[in-house]
Design an enzyme around this catalytic site. Structure first.
Site, mmCIF file in Angstrom:
data_model
loop_
_atom_site.group_PDB
_atom_site.id
_atom_site.type_symbol
_atom_site.label_atom_id
_atom_site.label_comp_id
_atom_site.label_asym_id
_atom_site.label_seq_id
_atom_site.Cartn_x
_atom_site.Cartn_y
_atom_site.Cartn_z
ATOM 1 N N HIS A 1 0.870 -1.183 0.000
ATOM 2 C CA HIS A 1 0.000 0.000 0.000
ATOM 3 C C HIS A 1 0.906 1.232 0.000
ATOM 4 O O HIS A 1 2.027 1.185 0.511
ATOM 5 C CB HIS A 1 -0.842 -0.049 1.277
ATOM 6 C CG HIS A 1 -1.877 1.016 1.406
ATOM 7 N ND1 HIS A 1 -1.573 2.297 1.808
ATOM 8 C CD2 HIS A 1 -3.216 0.995 1.213
ATOM 9 C CE1 HIS A 1 -2.686 3.017 1.858
ATOM 10 N NE2 HIS A 1 -3.699 2.251 1.498
ATOM 11 N N CYS B 1 -4.729 2.451 -3.728
ATOM 12 C CA CYS B 1 -3.487 2.970 -3.092
ATOM 13 C C CYS B 1 -2.327 2.010 -3.315
ATOM 14 O O CYS B 1 -1.523 1.768 -2.396
ATOM 15 C CB CYS B 1 -3.675 3.241 -1.612
ATOM 16 S SG CYS B 1 -4.814 4.575 -1.295
ATOM 17 N N ASP C 1 2.909 -5.032 8.122
ATOM 18 C CA ASP C 1 1.708 -4.217 7.941
ATOM 19 C C ASP C 1 0.518 -5.179 8.014
ATOM 20 O O ASP C 1 0.241 -5.918 7.072
ATOM 21 C CB ASP C 1 1.776 -3.513 6.577
ATOM 22 C CG ASP C 1 0.512 -2.721 6.280
ATOM 23 O OD1 ASP C 1 -0.473 -2.863 7.031
ATOM 24 O OD2 ASP C 1 0.504 -1.976 5.282
ATOM 25 N N GLN D 1 -4.578 -5.553 6.773
ATOM 26 C CA GLN D 1 -5.573 -6.426 6.137
ATOM 27 C C GLN D 1 -5.561 -7.837 6.716
ATOM 28 O O GLN D 1 -6.130 -8.751 6.104
ATOM 29 C CB GLN D 1 -5.335 -6.501 4.617
ATOM 30 C CG GLN D 1 -5.469 -5.182 3.879
ATOM 31 C CD GLN D 1 -6.899 -4.649 3.831
ATOM 32 O OE1 GLN D 1 -7.860 -5.370 4.111
ATOM 33 N NE2 GLN D 1 -7.057 -3.381 3.468
ATOM 34 N N LYS E 1 -10.398 -0.721 10.447
ATOM 35 C CA LYS E 1 -10.492 -1.939 9.630
ATOM 36 C C LYS E 1 -10.763 -3.180 10.488
ATOM 37 O O LYS E 1 -10.905 -4.279 9.979
ATOM 38 C CB LYS E 1 -9.209 -2.136 8.819
ATOM 39 C CG LYS E 1 -9.004 -1.056 7.738
ATOM 40 C CD LYS E 1 -7.814 -1.387 6.872
ATOM 41 C CE LYS E 1 -7.270 -0.208 6.098
ATOM 42 N NZ LYS E 1 -8.059 0.159 4.918
HETATM 43 N N1 PLP Z 1 -1.682 -0.885 4.536
HETATM 44 C C1 PLP Z 1 -2.607 -1.661 3.947
HETATM 45 C C2 PLP Z 1 -2.250 -3.046 3.528
HETATM 46 C C3 PLP Z 1 -3.891 -1.160 3.731
HETATM 47 O O1 PLP Z 1 -4.809 -1.930 3.134
HETATM 48 C C4 PLP Z 1 -4.203 0.152 4.152
HETATM 49 C C5 PLP Z 1 -5.538 0.718 3.890
HETATM 50 O O2 PLP Z 1 -6.265 0.300 3.040
HETATM 51 C C6 PLP Z 1 -3.208 0.909 4.782
HETATM 52 C C7 PLP Z 1 -1.964 0.357 4.946
HETATM 53 C C8 PLP Z 1 -3.493 2.291 5.270
HETATM 54 O O3 PLP Z 1 -4.409 2.250 6.304
HETATM 55 P P1 PLP Z 1 -5.035 3.592 6.930
HETATM 56 O O4 PLP Z 1 -5.535 4.383 5.775
HETATM 57 O O5 PLP Z 1 -6.091 3.106 7.839
HETATM 58 O O6 PLP Z 1 -3.926 4.291 7.650
#
Ligand code: PLP
Length: 404
Positions: free
Chosen positions: A121, A362, A198, A201, A224
């Site tokens: 992401h 993203c 990370d 998900q 999430k």
């Molecule tokens: N990392 C992953 C794998 C994500 O799917 C997301 C959001 O979709 C993020 C980071 C960023 O999360 P946030 O926008 O809640 O900070």
């Protein structure tokens, strides 16, 4: 799992959209909140609102106790050794930015390398790119194969004496691939390299035990995991966090302030400058307890079955291309059908009451790698049903028919 009971905990799922009951399949973007989470936020503001850590008065102490108890709930949810290893942030993005800023400042010099992957992401790309400019570090990228899996042999080749960190997603928000993080951590540790996971998900779909995994850092977002917006977590092993400098300055992160020099507070407060978002921290604990009560093992087997069903049904649609065909997938399916633009598909499904995500999610470098601009993304939660998947499939077939 009693799905009817679970669905009744989420009033928003009964929303009518253009005359149809909502089918919410955009859980990768954000999850819906059970009543207990929303009610908790209301309750805090009505009964316990006071600034934490600062007051001697009753309300402040009550709010502080609840917030610190919530830290223990998070600690137990991911099985961290100490609650002080749990830092509250705004979300995954802020957690990674904190890491990039603070970790690089302490441990990286010009020319040092951070390894990420082709399926990250933007939060796990751009945060490090900023440090390329500030610190002169270099990013190295693990490629993926045609199934959308990380190529671990290539990763091994990327590791050098200059590698300072591997920062990797557990589950791809586009491909749904569950990465072999146990293996990655083992390889990295054999070279004395720490690993950041990370878990944005994954933490809502499967049991995560940071001690068993032995990961050095792990990040996720409250919104999430059926919790509130504006709160997230950075877990870090104490030995690393203790060496890292504060990310932001302000109240609570200090030991003593003087114009001659300032000392900093201990963990976790060193990284929590300013008034924290304690109502949402407390509500996040409610969400995690809600998940725990259902049981992550039951959630996983239910969601896996639903994902398989959805995947099988989608595969029967003529002209469909599914991006990410690993055997190890979780919650997410990305696809395109024929020449139908992802945006048209998403918009027309919306008119039938079906919420899916469209676009680059993203993950523009991944889109470039796949040679596409975007996909339609379905992401499943434990409150979804086979009937909803059937509505999705019927909807897609209608769109296909419209486009001839
Ligand atoms: N990392 C992953 C794998 C994500 O799917 C997301 C959001 O979709 C993020 C980071 C960023 O999360 P946030 O926008 O809640 O900070």
């Amino acid at each position: 799992m009693d799905i009817d009971k679970i669905r009744s905990d989420f009033p928003i799922l009964s929303t009518t959209v253009y005359g149809n009951t909502l089918v919410y399949l955009d859980n990768g973007a954000t999850t819906q909140k059970p009543k207990c989470v929303v009610e908790e936020i209301e309750k805090i503001y009505y009964t316990t609102n006071a600034n934490v850590h600062r007051g001697v008065h009753y309300l402040s102490q009550k709010a502080t106790d609840l917030a610190e108890e919530s830290r223990v709930v998070v600690q137990q949810y991911i099985n961290a050794e100490h609650s002080r290893e749990v830092i509250f942030t705004k979300g995954t993005t802020e957690s990674i930015n904190l890491m990039a800023h603070s970790f690089c400042r302490q441990f990286c010099k010009e020319g040092d390398e951070i390894i990420i992957s082709a399926m990250e992401h933007h939060a796990n790309i751009v945060s490090w790119q900023l440090q390329e400019t500030i610190k002169g570090i270099k990013l190295k990228v693990i490629p993926i194969n045609e199934k959308g899996e990380l190529m671990l042999d290539e990763m091994k080749k990327l590791i050098s004496s200059k590698t300072r960190l591997i920062s990797i997603t557990h589950v791809s928000n586009v491909l749904g691939t569950v990465n072999p993080i146990e293996e990655i951590i083992e390889i990295a540790h054999n070279h004395d390299i720490p690993v950041l996971i990370d878990a944005a998900q994954s933490v809502q779909h499967m049991v995560i035990d940071v001690q068993k995994l032995d990961c050095d850092f792990l990040v996720f977002s409250g919104h999430k995991v059926y919790g509130p917006n504006g709160v997230g977590v950075l877990y870090g092993k104490e030995k690393w966090l203790n060496q890292m400098p504060p990310y932001q300055g302000g109240g609570e992160m200090i030991g003593h302030v003087s114009f001659k020099g300032t000392t900093f507070n201990e963990l976790p407060f060193k990284f929590e400058a300013g008034t924290p978002n304690y109502p949402d921290v407390i509500a996040l604990a409610k969400a995690l307890n809600y998940i725990k009560n259902i049981g992550l093992d039951s959630i996983k087997s239910y969601e896996d079955e639903l994902l398989q069903y959805c995947s099988d049904e989608l595969s029967k649609i003529e002209g469909i291309r599914i991006f990410g065909t690993s055997e190890k997938k979780c919650s997410v399916i990305s696809f395109l059908v024929g020449n139908i633009h992802h945006y048209d598909m998403g918009m027309l499904l919306d008119k039938m009451g079906i919420a899916v995500r469209t676009g680059h999610h993203c993950a523009q470098p991944l889109m470039e790698e796949l040679g596409i601009e975007g996909t339609v993304r379905v992401s499943i939660a434990f409150y979804n049903t086979k009937k909803e998947v059937d509505r999705l499939i019927t909807g897609i077939k209608r769109v296909v028919a419209m486009f001839g």
